[in-house]
Design a protein around this motif. Sequence first.
Motif, PDB file in Angstrom:
ATOM      1  N   LYS A  93       8.492   7.993   8.684  1.00 53.87           N
ATOM      2  CA  LYS A  93       8.021   7.487   9.969  1.00 53.87           C
ATOM      3  C   LYS A  93       8.587   8.263  11.158  1.00 53.87           C
ATOM      4  O   LYS A  93       8.946   7.678  12.189  1.00 53.87           O
ATOM      5  CB  LYS A  93       8.362   5.993  10.113  1.00 53.87           C
ATOM      6  CG  LYS A  93       7.874   5.112   8.980  1.00 53.87           C
ATOM      7  CD  LYS A  93       6.361   5.108   8.885  1.00 53.87           C
ATOM      8  CE  LYS A  93       5.875   4.160   7.786  1.00 53.87           C
ATOM      9  NZ  LYS A  93       4.399   4.131   7.675  1.00 53.87           N
TER      10      LYS A  93
ATOM     11  N   ASP B 223       0.835  -1.190   0.000  1.00 46.64           N
ATOM     12  CA  ASP B 223       0.000   0.000   0.000  1.00 46.64           C
ATOM     13  C   ASP B 223       0.870   1.240   0.000  1.00 46.64           C
ATOM     14  O   ASP B 223       2.011   1.218   0.416  1.00 46.64           O
ATOM     15  CB  ASP B 223      -0.911   0.006   1.224  1.00 46.64           C
ATOM     16  CG  ASP B 223      -1.891   1.147   1.180  1.00 46.64           C
ATOM     17  OD1 ASP B 223      -2.379   1.527   2.254  1.00 46.64           O
ATOM     18  OD2 ASP B 223      -2.171   1.648   0.087  1.00 46.64           O
TER      19      ASP B 223
ATOM     20  N   CYS C  20      -4.000  10.959  12.245  1.00 49.54           N
ATOM     21  CA  CYS C  20      -5.377  10.486  12.102  1.00 49.54           C
ATOM     22  C   CYS C  20      -6.323  11.480  12.779  1.00 49.54           C
ATOM     23  O   CYS C  20      -5.885  12.439  13.416  1.00 49.54           O
ATOM     24  CB  CYS C  20      -5.544   9.106  12.719  1.00 49.54           C
ATOM     25  SG  CYS C  20      -4.517   7.826  11.956  1.00 49.54           S
TER      26      CYS C  20
ATOM     27  N   ASN D 218       0.558   5.029   1.467  1.00 47.82           N
ATOM     28  CA  ASN D 218      -0.247   5.953   2.257  1.00 47.82           C
ATOM     29  C   ASN D 218      -0.171   7.346   1.663  1.00 47.82           C
ATOM     30  O   ASN D 218       0.907   7.910   1.566  1.00 47.82           O
ATOM     31  CB  ASN D 218       0.264   5.996   3.700  1.00 47.82           C
ATOM     32  CG  ASN D 218       0.023   4.687   4.419  1.00 47.82           C
ATOM     33  OD1 ASN D 218      -0.994   4.046   4.198  1.00 47.82           O
ATOM     34  ND2 ASN D 218       0.961   4.277   5.250  1.00 47.82           N
TER      35      ASN D 218
ATOM     36  N   ASN E 264      -1.076   8.676  15.353  1.00 48.40           N
ATOM     37  CA  ASN E 264      -1.259   7.246  15.554  1.00 48.40           C
ATOM     38  C   ASN E 264       0.112   6.579  15.566  1.00 48.40           C
ATOM     39  O   ASN E 264       0.764   6.440  14.526  1.00 48.40           O
ATOM     40  CB  ASN E 264      -2.129   6.664  14.437  1.00 48.40           C
ATOM     41  CG  ASN E 264      -2.526   5.226  14.695  1.00 48.40           C
ATOM     42  OD1 ASN E 264      -1.728   4.423  15.158  1.00 48.40           O
ATOM     43  ND2 ASN E 264      -3.773   4.895  14.373  1.00 48.40           N
ATOM     44  N   GLU E 265       0.575   6.179  16.749  1.00 50.72           N
ATOM     45  CA  GLU E 265       1.924   5.633  16.884  1.00 50.72           C
ATOM     46  C   GLU E 265       2.065   4.253  16.254  1.00 50.72           C
ATOM     47  O   GLU E 265       3.175   3.852  15.886  1.00 50.72           O
ATOM     48  CB  GLU E 265       2.317   5.567  18.363  1.00 50.72           C
ATOM     49  CG  GLU E 265       2.419   6.951  19.018  1.00 50.72           C
ATOM     50  CD  GLU E 265       2.944   6.864  20.429  1.00 50.72           C
ATOM     51  OE1 GLU E 265       3.213   5.739  20.905  1.00 50.72           O
ATOM     52  OE2 GLU E 265       3.082   7.936  21.062  1.00 50.72           O
ATOM     53  N   ILE E 266       0.975   3.533  16.119  1.00 46.99           N
ATOM     54  CA  ILE E 266       1.034   2.207  15.489  1.00 46.99           C
ATOM     55  C   ILE E 266       1.244   2.345  13.982  1.00 46.99           C
ATOM     56  O   ILE E 266       2.118   1.709  13.397  1.00 46.99           O
ATOM     57  CB  ILE E 266      -0.244   1.414  15.794  1.00 46.99           C
ATOM     58  CG1 ILE E 266      -0.378   1.177  17.301  1.00 46.99           C
ATOM     59  CG2 ILE E 266      -0.237   0.077  15.038  1.00 46.99           C
ATOM     60  CD1 ILE E 266      -1.652   0.468  17.691  1.00 46.99           C
ATOM     61  N   GLN E 267       0.437   3.199  13.344  1.00 45.25           N
ATOM     62  CA  GLN E 267       0.543   3.404  11.902  1.00 45.25           C
ATOM     63  C   GLN E 267       1.557   4.482  11.548  1.00 45.25           C
ATOM     64  O   GLN E 267       1.897   4.654  10.372  1.00 45.25           O
ATOM     65  CB  GLN E 267      -0.820   3.780  11.333  1.00 45.25           C
ATOM     66  CG  GLN E 267      -1.883   2.721  11.522  1.00 45.25           C
ATOM     67  CD  GLN E 267      -3.226   3.139  10.949  1.00 45.25           C
ATOM     68  OE1 GLN E 267      -3.358   4.200  10.338  1.00 45.25           O
ATOM     69  NE2 GLN E 267      -4.233   2.299  11.144  1.00 45.25           N
ATOM     70  N   GLN E 268       2.054   5.219  12.547  1.00 42.76           N
ATOM     71  CA  GLN E 268       3.030   6.288  12.345  1.00 42.76           C
ATOM     72  C   GLN E 268       2.510   7.328  11.339  1.00 42.76           C
ATOM     73  O   GLN E 268       3.187   7.709  10.381  1.00 42.76           O
ATOM     74  CB  GLN E 268       4.366   5.724  11.855  1.00 42.76           C
ATOM     75  CG  GLN E 268       5.099   4.914  12.904  1.00 42.76           C
ATOM     76  CD  GLN E 268       5.629   5.772  14.056  1.00 42.76           C
ATOM     77  OE1 GLN E 268       6.461   6.644  13.868  1.00 42.76           O
ATOM     78  NE2 GLN E 268       5.119   5.513  15.253  1.00 42.76           N
ATOM     79  N   THR E 269       1.284   7.768  11.551  1.00 42.99           N
ATOM     80  CA  THR E 269       0.684   8.773  10.679  1.00 42.99           C
ATOM     81  C   THR E 269      -0.318   9.594  11.472  1.00 42.99           C
ATOM     82  O   THR E 269      -0.657   9.270  12.615  1.00 42.99           O
ATOM     83  CB  THR E 269      -0.010   8.102   9.483  1.00 42.99           C
ATOM     84  OG1 THR E 269      -0.433   9.105   8.553  1.00 42.99           O
ATOM     85  CG2 THR E 269      -1.213   7.288   9.931  1.00 42.99           C
TER      86      THR E 269
ATOM     87  N   LEU F 183      -5.334  -4.668   2.815  1.00 41.22           N
ATOM     88  CA  LEU F 183      -5.753  -4.142   4.109  1.00 41.22           C
ATOM     89  C   LEU F 183      -7.239  -4.382   4.346  1.00 41.22           C
ATOM     90  O   LEU F 183      -7.667  -4.650   5.459  1.00 41.22           O
ATOM     91  CB  LEU F 183      -5.449  -2.642   4.187  1.00 41.22           C
ATOM     92  CG  LEU F 183      -3.973  -2.255   4.089  1.00 41.22           C
ATOM     93  CD1 LEU F 183      -3.842  -0.746   4.153  1.00 41.22           C
ATOM     94  CD2 LEU F 183      -3.170  -2.901   5.205  1.00 41.22           C
TER      95      LEU F 183
ATOM     96  N   TYR G  70       0.009  10.462   2.375  1.00 35.52           N
ATOM     97  CA  TYR G  70       0.155  11.398   3.479  1.00 35.52           C
ATOM     98  C   TYR G  70      -0.166  12.820   3.055  1.00 35.52           C
ATOM     99  O   TYR G  70      -0.800  13.564   3.777  1.00 35.52           O
ATOM    100  CB  TYR G  70       1.597  11.358   4.009  1.00 35.52           C
ATOM    101  CG  TYR G  70       2.017  10.023   4.553  1.00 35.52           C
ATOM    102  CD1 TYR G  70       1.321   9.430   5.603  1.00 35.52           C
ATOM    103  CD2 TYR G  70       3.109   9.362   4.024  1.00 35.52           C
ATOM    104  CE1 TYR G  70       1.721   8.210   6.103  1.00 35.52           C
ATOM    105  CE2 TYR G  70       3.513   8.137   4.522  1.00 35.52           C
ATOM    106  CZ  TYR G  70       2.812   7.563   5.551  1.00 35.52           C
ATOM    107  OH  TYR G  70       3.213   6.361   6.043  1.00 35.52           O
TER     108      TYR G  70
END
Length: 355
Positions: A108, A3, A192, A5, A185-190, A24, A7
């Motif tokens: 990231k 994917d 939200c 992203n 969002n620390e998991i996806q590093q983006t 996804l 941004y």
Amino acid sequence: MGDSNPYKDSVGNATVSLPIVAVLAYGNQSYYTPESDYESMMEVAFFLNKYYLWVVFAIGFPGNLSTIITIIRMRSLGSFTLYVVILAVMDNLAITLKLLIYQILQKKVNIGTSGCRTFQFFGNFMVSYANWVLVIMAVERLLAVKYPLKIQKLMNCKRSVLALSIVGSVIAGIYLPILWTAYFNEIQQTCCFDTSSAWLLSFLQWANVSMSAFIPFSVLTVCNLLIVRVIKESFRVRNALRSMQQTVGLKHKTSFYKYDVSVQRQVTIMLFTTTLVFVVLMFPLCAFKVADSRWKVEPLSNEYAAKYLVYQLSYMLCDSTHAVNFYLYFLSARKFRSHFLAMSSCATPTRAASL
């Protein structure tokens, strides 16, 4: 294929709902076989997503900087030139911030919730404000064409600053909810948005696309049509005034009037060209947004890839509006062109001129 992203689409542009890449959305891509042209179209879309902002920056930043320097060196700051300078500044800030946040999130980098809120707020504000500066310019030019003998009383630098301040305040107020709904969002590093308040998120999405695209597109389209409609009438009024001045023997005023008409004509052509190109470049994004909810696509289909490619192309054209103004000024405005060439060659223009 992984994917990509988008941004940059979260900063300065409306959120457009595209289907998530199948790996996804469905968890196991092995159950689905891509159609024949799916991968090639997606590769093209991902390539545009990754590199086009660099091209926009490389073309737009020096162009906007040249506009600012040229206008300042002309030493005649009227309301129109004030708009041109503000528009160039906001265009440069918009494309610079958009490229910056794209690179930060692509690598990231943890910018935290405060960083997300700052980038989101100012990114959306700058893009929308730049487009609305162009709207203000078009409305004032329409008044100048419609009421050429009253425009000096109707608009001046103080009123222009007031108009810019009011519009900026309204846009900033509309985007204020970003300051408490965006988070990192620390998991996806983006970056939200908080989805607990669906109506607020929906408001931000529609307010964003309306303020940055739909409303400026609609107003500029109407202004251009009205300018075309009344411009002949405006020139007839000016010619009648010139004839009257010649009758009473005001030769020096007639000469000044000829010069003033020439300048006003160049300003009108310059702005009309700029707004027309804006409308053309913004149209694909507006059309895509209207068709988005009705354009249903199947995962891993050629139509899915085509929709994502159209999505990227529409934003590429939309972002290009922040990069082309200098070149349009150069081609359409003789006074601007002569001052820029004189500045580039370290010469002195033979006559000061105002846009």
